[in-house]
Write a protein that holds these residues in place. Structure first.
Motif, short mmCIF file in Angstrom:
data_model
loop_
_atom_site.label_atom_id
_atom_site.label_comp_id
_atom_site.label_asym_id
_atom_site.label_seq_id
_atom_site.Cartn_x
_atom_site.Cartn_y
_atom_site.Cartn_z
N HIS A 71 42.22 46.26 39.73
CA HIS A 71 41.98 46.70 38.34
C HIS A 71 41.00 45.78 37.64
O HIS A 71 40.96 45.73 36.40
CB HIS A 71 43.30 46.71 37.57
CG HIS A 71 44.40 47.48 38.24
ND1 HIS A 71 44.48 48.85 38.21
CD2 HIS A 71 45.44 47.06 39.02
CE1 HIS A 71 45.53 49.25 38.90
NE2 HIS A 71 46.12 48.18 39.41
N LEU A 72 40.17 45.07 38.42
CA LEU A 72 39.34 44.01 37.87
C LEU A 72 38.32 44.53 36.87
O LEU A 72 38.04 43.88 35.86
CB LEU A 72 38.63 43.28 39.02
CG LEU A 72 37.85 42.02 38.64
CD1 LEU A 72 38.77 40.98 38.05
CD2 LEU A 72 37.14 41.46 39.87
N PHE A 73 37.75 45.70 37.13
CA PHE A 73 36.67 46.21 36.29
C PHE A 73 37.16 47.22 35.25
O PHE A 73 36.37 47.96 34.69
CB PHE A 73 35.58 46.84 37.17
CG PHE A 73 34.97 45.87 38.14
CD1 PHE A 73 34.08 44.90 37.69
CD2 PHE A 73 35.30 45.91 39.48
CE1 PHE A 73 33.51 43.99 38.58
CE2 PHE A 73 34.73 45.02 40.36
CZ PHE A 73 33.85 44.05 39.92
N GLU A 74 38.46 47.26 35.01
CA GLU A 74 39.01 48.13 33.97
C GLU A 74 39.05 47.37 32.64
O GLU A 74 39.26 46.15 32.62
CB GLU A 74 40.42 48.59 34.35
CG GLU A 74 40.46 49.45 35.60
CD GLU A 74 41.86 49.89 35.96
OE1 GLU A 74 42.78 49.60 35.15
OE2 GLU A 74 42.03 50.49 37.03
N PRO A 75 38.85 48.05 31.54
CA PRO A 75 38.89 47.37 30.24
C PRO A 75 40.26 46.75 29.97
O PRO A 75 41.30 47.27 30.39
CB PRO A 75 38.60 48.50 29.25
CG PRO A 75 37.91 49.56 30.05
CD PRO A 75 38.48 49.47 31.42
N GLN A 123 42.66 34.23 24.49
CA GLN A 123 41.48 33.55 24.99
C GLN A 123 40.52 34.49 25.72
O GLN A 123 39.56 34.04 26.31
CB GLN A 123 41.88 32.40 25.92
CG GLN A 123 42.69 31.32 25.24
CD GLN A 123 42.95 30.15 26.14
OE1 GLN A 123 42.29 29.99 27.17
NE2 GLN A 123 43.90 29.31 25.76
N GLY A 124 40.78 35.76 25.73
CA GLY A 124 39.88 36.71 26.39
C GLY A 124 40.28 38.13 26.07
O GLY A 124 41.46 38.43 25.86
N THR A 125 39.27 39.01 26.01
CA THR A 125 39.54 40.42 25.69
C THR A 125 39.68 41.29 26.92
O THR A 125 40.20 42.40 26.83
CB THR A 125 38.40 40.99 24.82
OG1 THR A 125 37.18 40.91 25.57
CG2 THR A 125 38.26 40.19 23.54
N GLY A 126 39.19 40.83 28.07
CA GLY A 126 39.22 41.65 29.27
C GLY A 126 38.17 42.73 29.28
O GLY A 126 38.28 43.70 30.02
N LEU A 127 37.10 42.56 28.46
CA LEU A 127 36.04 43.56 28.41
C LEU A 127 34.79 43.13 29.17
O LEU A 127 33.94 43.96 29.47
CB LEU A 127 35.65 43.83 26.94
CG LEU A 127 36.69 44.53 26.08
CD1 LEU A 127 36.23 44.57 24.64
CD2 LEU A 127 36.93 45.92 26.60
N GLY A 128 34.65 41.84 29.50
CA GLY A 128 33.41 41.34 30.08
C GLY A 128 33.03 42.03 31.38
O GLY A 128 31.91 42.56 31.51
#
Length: 445
Positions: A388-392, A401-406
């Motif tokens: 699921h690495l490239f999922e928003p 500390q991170g949005t998970g959007l990068g």
């Protein structure tokens, strides 16, 4: 309940059929033998009565009744004769010997002379010995039939098991095999049909599995696009509400930092500047996800792009204690958008630094297609997050500390210019992100 086997049903039906056949043959045999013996006794009785009537005619005319009585007694002693009676026409019994048996036929023959009836002779044969003989003969034949039936049943059952049941069981237990010689043609055809059916079922199952995987992948991408669409809708409002206050906070904090000499206060102001910049990065990520510009693809050299990025990022890398190098044996031409490649590299290298990497390598090469890899010696990614690495909104960083959007944004930027971002390998001390061009439907390499 476990279903009965073919062997069980064949044994049951064949056994029942043989038993019914044996009973039918026994009954028919008994009736036939008994009817034959009864007919023979009747004929014998009538012949004896006829002979006795012929002999008795002269004795009746001569009134020699004593000879008639002796003849009757002699005949009564013959085996099988139950009763002999000579009666005159007026009913007077001239001679009688033996008891009368009920339910046994009596043969009557008239005594005649010169056309005149002088009396009659009655002869009754005992059917007991004949019936005993009939039973014995029937029993003997029945035993023979039973033995023959048992042998025939056993032979037929063995034949069915050897020629039908065993080959069918073998065909069902073994997926694919050469049919042995001597197997009936029907069983061979059944085996070929089963193999063909199995092949077609395997092909259908494989096609269904592939279709299910494609469907799941399409659903996953659809969910990702829907999440990005939601982010895009929210990003405009968030940017409008937060961008100006954040810029003001950052400017005033920087101005206050230049005029401040108190170390404790300067530390607080530096914290405000750092947090304001982090908030600004989050807002920019959301804006990029909401309205990314159309890619402008042109002829580029990936090796030159990697070197240019190394010079740009080196000051920040040194400050973080990270060694950034480029590995390329020559020019690697491709059609791509320079700004998007720079944005993807910035995100990947920043993630590697935040994961604790101390060495980051940018490798550019041509492997049937242009490839640019980011290799680091960080902690790697856990197994649960790779699918699921490239999922928003998927991230391994602590909350806040991170949005998970990068990475989701990087994947979208790569696909829009005809490339694909993948994670071929990730272990502690060795993680590889690969950007390969010319791999995505809808993109233009």
């Amino acid at each position: 309940m476990k279903p009965r086997s073919l062997n069980f049903w064949l044994t049951g039906y064949l056994g029942a059929a043989w038993l019914i056949l044996l009973l039918g043959l026994g009954i028919a045999l008994w009736q036939s033998v008994n009817a034959i013996l009864e007919r023979l006794l009747a004929e014998r009785s009538r012949a004896l009565a006829t002979q006795l009537a012929t002999v008795s005619a002269d004795a009746v005319l001569l009134r020699d009744y004593g000879s008639l009585e002796r003849s009757v007694q002699d005949l009564a002693r013959i085996g099988g004769v139950s009763q002999v009676v000579i009666r005159r026409a007026d009913g007077v019994v001239l001679g009688q010997a033996g008891p009368h048996l009920p339910d046994v036929p009596v043969q009557r023959v008239p005594i005649a002379a010169a056309g005149e009836v002088l009396g009659e002779v009655e002869v009754q044969y005992d059917s007991g010995p004949s019936r005993t003989a009939a039973w014995q003969l029937t029993a003997l034949v029945a035993v023979g039939l039973a033995l023959f039936s048992v042998f025939a049943f056993w032979a037929l059952r063995r034949l069915l098991i050897a020629r039908l049941i065993t080959p069918v069981r073998t065909l069902l237990e073994v997926e694919s095999q050469a049919v042995a010689e001597g197997v009936p043609a029907e069983v061979m055809e059944l085996g070929a049909a089963l193999n063909d059916l199995q092949t077609r079922l395997n092909a259908k199952i494989s096609a269904l599995d592939a279709a299910a995987q494609e469907r799941n992948e399409a659903l996953r991408r659809l969910c990702s696009e829907q999440r990005l669409a939601t982010v895009g809708q929210m990003a405009g409002e968030v940017a409008h509400e937060l961008n100006t206050p954040l810029s003001n906070i950052l400017v005033y904090a920087q101005m206050a930092l230049t005029r401040c000499s108190d170390p404790a206060l300067r530390q607080d102001l530096e914290t405000i500047v750092e947090q304001a910049r982090r908030a600004g990065h989050i807002v920019r990520d959301m804006l990029n996800a909401a309205r990314a510009p159309a890619p402008v693809c042109q002829e580029l050299d990936l090796a030159a792009m990697a070197e240019a990025f190394r010079r740009l990022f080196t000051p920040l890398a040194r400050k973080q204690g990270v060694e950034l190098t480029v590995l390329a044996e020559g020019a690697v031409p491709c059609q791509a958008d320079a700004s998007r490649i720079e944005q993807i590299l910035f995100n990947l290298v920043s993630n590697a630094v935040q994961a604790g990497a101390r060495k980051v390598v940018l490798a550019a090469r041509d492997e049937d297609r242009p490839v640019l890899e980011v290799i680091d010696d960080g902690a790697g990614l856990p197994e649960w997050v790779r699918n699921h690495l490239f999922e928003p909104f998927v991230t391994t960083r602590p909350a806040g500390q991170g949005t998970g959007l990068g990475l989701a944004i990087c994947q979208r930027l790569a696909r829009e210019m005809g490339a694909e971002l993948t994670l071929p390998e990730s272990t502690p001390g060795h993680t590889v992100f690969r950007l390969a061009f010319g791999t995505v439907e809808g993109g233009t390499a």
